[in-house]
Design a protein around this motif. Structure first.
Motif, PDB file in Angstrom:
ATOM      1  N   TRP A  77      59.219  38.767  55.584  1.00  0.00           N
ATOM      2  CA  TRP A  77      60.584  39.227  55.366  1.00  0.00           C
ATOM      3  C   TRP A  77      60.663  40.719  55.658  1.00  0.00           C
ATOM      4  O   TRP A  77      61.641  41.202  56.204  1.00  0.00           O
ATOM      5  N   LEU A  78      59.645  41.417  55.256  1.00  0.00           N
ATOM      6  CA  LEU A  78      59.571  42.859  55.495  1.00  0.00           C
ATOM      7  C   LEU A  78      58.252  43.162  56.188  1.00  0.00           C
ATOM      8  O   LEU A  78      57.243  42.537  55.912  1.00  0.00           O
ATOM      9  N   GLY A  79      58.270  44.106  57.068  1.00  0.00           N
ATOM     10  CA  GLY A  79      57.025  44.486  57.729  1.00  0.00           C
ATOM     11  C   GLY A  79      56.748  43.662  58.970  1.00  0.00           C
ATOM     12  O   GLY A  79      57.566  42.863  59.409  1.00  0.00           O
ATOM     13  N   LYS A  80      55.555  43.870  59.516  1.00  0.00           N
ATOM     14  CA  LYS A  80      55.157  43.213  60.754  1.00  0.00           C
ATOM     15  C   LYS A  80      54.277  42.003  60.473  1.00  0.00           C
ATOM     16  O   LYS A  80      53.562  41.964  59.490  1.00  0.00           O
ATOM     17  N   SER A  81      54.324  41.057  61.392  1.00  0.00           N
ATOM     18  CA  SER A  81      53.441  39.899  61.282  1.00  0.00           C
ATOM     19  C   SER A  81      52.044  40.298  61.721  1.00  0.00           C
ATOM     20  O   SER A  81      51.869  41.028  62.696  1.00  0.00           O
ATOM     21  N   ASP A  82      51.058  39.844  60.969  1.00  0.00           N
ATOM     22  CA  ASP A  82      49.662  40.073  61.332  1.00  0.00           C
ATOM     23  C   ASP A  82      48.911  38.752  61.189  1.00  0.00           C
ATOM     24  O   ASP A  82      48.169  38.536  60.238  1.00  0.00           O
ATOM     25  N   PRO A  83      49.118  37.852  62.167  1.00  0.00           N
ATOM     26  CA  PRO A  83      48.531  36.516  62.081  1.00  0.00           C
ATOM     27  C   PRO A  83      47.040  36.492  62.390  1.00  0.00           C
ATOM     28  O   PRO A  83      46.514  37.350  63.100  1.00  0.00           O
ATOM     29  N   TYR A  84      46.381  35.498  61.826  1.00  0.00           N
ATOM     30  CA  TYR A  84      45.001  35.197  62.178  1.00  0.00           C
ATOM     31  C   TYR A  84      44.881  33.686  62.327  1.00  0.00           C
ATOM     32  O   TYR A  84      45.777  32.944  61.943  1.00  0.00           O
ATOM     33  N   VAL A  85      43.784  33.244  62.927  1.00  0.00           N
ATOM     34  CA  VAL A  85      43.597  31.826  63.211  1.00  0.00           C
ATOM     35  C   VAL A  85      42.323  31.338  62.534  1.00  0.00           C
ATOM     36  O   VAL A  85      41.296  32.011  62.593  1.00  0.00           O
ATOM     37  N   GLU A  86      42.414  30.188  61.887  1.00  0.00           N
ATOM     38  CA  GLU A  86      41.245  29.515  61.318  1.00  0.00           C
ATOM     39  C   GLU A  86      40.957  28.290  62.175  1.00  0.00           C
ATOM     40  O   GLU A  86      41.884  27.566  62.555  1.00  0.00           O
ATOM     41  N   LEU A  87      39.686  28.049  62.470  1.00  0.00           N
ATOM     42  CA  LEU A  87      39.263  26.882  63.247  1.00  0.00           C
ATOM     43  C   LEU A  87      38.143  26.196  62.490  1.00  0.00           C
ATOM     44  O   LEU A  87      37.288  26.871  61.910  1.00  0.00           O
ATOM     45  N   TRP A  88      38.120  24.848  62.521  1.00  0.00           N
ATOM     46  CA  TRP A  88      37.055  24.128  61.855  1.00  0.00           C
ATOM     47  C   TRP A  88      36.947  22.691  62.349  1.00  0.00           C
ATOM     48  O   TRP A  88      37.890  22.129  62.867  1.00  0.00           O
ATOM     49  N   LEU A  89      35.749  22.156  62.169  1.00  0.00           N
ATOM     50  CA  LEU A  89      35.495  20.721  62.358  1.00  0.00           C
ATOM     51  C   LEU A  89      35.434  20.049  60.993  1.00  0.00           C
ATOM     52  O   LEU A  89      35.788  18.893  60.842  1.00  0.00           O
ATOM     53  N   GLU A  90      34.927  20.799  60.008  1.00  0.00           N
ATOM     54  CA  GLU A  90      34.872  20.380  58.608  1.00  0.00           C
ATOM     55  C   GLU A  90      35.462  21.501  57.775  1.00  0.00           C
ATOM     56  O   GLU A  90      35.176  22.674  58.022  1.00  0.00           O
ATOM     57  N   LYS A  91      36.262  21.168  56.772  1.00  0.00           N
ATOM     58  CA  LYS A  91      36.943  22.192  55.962  1.00  0.00           C
ATOM     59  C   LYS A  91      35.989  23.194  55.314  1.00  0.00           C
ATOM     60  O   LYS A  91      36.348  24.343  55.102  1.00  0.00           O
ATOM     61  N   ASP A  92      34.770  22.764  55.006  1.00  0.00           N
ATOM     62  CA  ASP A  92      33.828  23.651  54.334  1.00  0.00           C
ATOM     63  C   ASP A  92      33.248  24.719  55.253  1.00  0.00           C
ATOM     64  O   ASP A  92      32.596  25.647  54.781  1.00  0.00           O
ATOM     65  N   HIS A  93      33.445  24.575  56.552  1.00  0.00           N
ATOM     66  CA  HIS A  93      32.824  25.491  57.511  1.00  0.00           C
ATOM     67  C   HIS A  93      33.856  26.039  58.483  1.00  0.00           C
ATOM     68  O   HIS A  93      33.803  25.778  59.677  1.00  0.00           O
ATOM     69  N   LYS A  94      34.801  26.815  57.959  1.00  0.00           N
ATOM     70  CA  LYS A  94      35.855  27.399  58.788  1.00  0.00           C
ATOM     71  C   LYS A  94      35.364  28.686  59.431  1.00  0.00           C
ATOM     72  O   LYS A  94      34.544  29.406  58.873  1.00  0.00           O
ATOM     73  N   GLN A  95      35.910  28.957  60.621  1.00  0.00           N
ATOM     74  CA  GLN A  95      35.698  30.248  61.268  1.00  0.00           C
ATOM     75  C   GLN A  95      37.066  30.895  61.419  1.00  0.00           C
ATOM     76  O   GLN A  95      38.069  30.217  61.605  1.00  0.00           O
ATOM     77  N   ARG A  96      37.087  32.229  61.349  1.00  0.00           N
ATOM     78  CA  ARG A  96      38.350  32.954  61.303  1.00  0.00           C
ATOM     79  C   ARG A  96      38.377  34.028  62.373  1.00  0.00           C
ATOM     80  O   ARG A  96      37.389  34.724  62.597  1.00  0.00           O
ATOM     81  N   SER A  97      39.532  34.187  62.987  1.00  0.00           N
ATOM     82  CA  SER A  97      39.696  35.226  63.999  1.00  0.00           C
ATOM     83  C   SER A  97      39.959  36.568  63.334  1.00  0.00           C
ATOM     84  O   SER A  97      40.216  36.648  62.134  1.00  0.00           O
TER      85      SER A  97
END
Length: 183
Positions: A77-97
């Motif tokens: 609503w206020l400010g800039k968007s600062d998105p990141y991406v999560e990728l995984w094959l299994e929920k317990d082992h996510k990788q993040r950008s």
């Protein structure tokens, strides 16, 4: 859609399975009696999606190149968007950008996963980072069948669906490469 058509569409898989089971029973009885198997007029073709995927038994290294995201929905609503991406094959082992900037961030990052037998989907979630709680922008589930077959899927936009796929929250651009274990 009329209620009867809806019920028929819902029950179609069960009816097809019953027809296949009945056909198998007939085949077993005919084999035991040394008779010819009669043709059944209402044989139902089996779709390949209902069969066990041979591809799912592959194991090896999956490399995912996260190129960029486009047309992301603004969750701030206020400010800039600062998105990141999560990728995984299994929920317990996510990788993040790393954190991106704006609604069309460029990431240019590569992630490596070890695919085990039975894993056949890559899950992707785009999230807007906030101070107190992060806001989910969108998610996509990507079948790995094509990359298992070809070894490489070039840069492609994947939709982040919204409202049963009628709209979307933007796109994420990925390249996929798979190297099968030969041992």
């Amino acid at each position: 859609m009329k209620f009867t058509a809806l019920v028929a569409a819902f029950l179609a898989p069960a009816v097809a399975m019953a027809a296949l089971t009945n056909r198998a029973t007939l085949a077993n009885r005919a084999a035991l009696a040394n008779e010819a198997i009669p043709a059944v007029a209402n044989d139902v073709p089996v779709k390949s999606e209902s069969l066990v995927h041979i591809m799912a038994s592959k194991q090896g290294q999956l490399t995912v190149k996260l190129n960029y995201a486009t047309k992301l929905t603004n969750k701030d609503w206020l400010g800039k968007s600062d998105p990141y991406v999560e990728l995984w094959l299994e929920k317990d082992h996510k990788q993040r950008s790393k954190d991106g900037k704006g609604l069309n961030p460029v990431f240019n990052q590569a992630f490596t996963f070890y695919v085990r037998s039975g894993q056949s989907k890559l899950y992707v979630r785009v999230v807007d980072k906030d101070t107190f709680s992060d806001d989910k922008i969108g998610e996509a589930t990507i079948s790995l069948d094509e990359v298992f077959n070809t070894g490489n899927v070039g840069a492609r936009d994947y939709k982040l669906p919204k409202w049963f796929g009628l709209r979307n929250n933007g796109y994420v651009n990925l390249e996929l490469q798979f190297v099968e274990d030969r041992s």
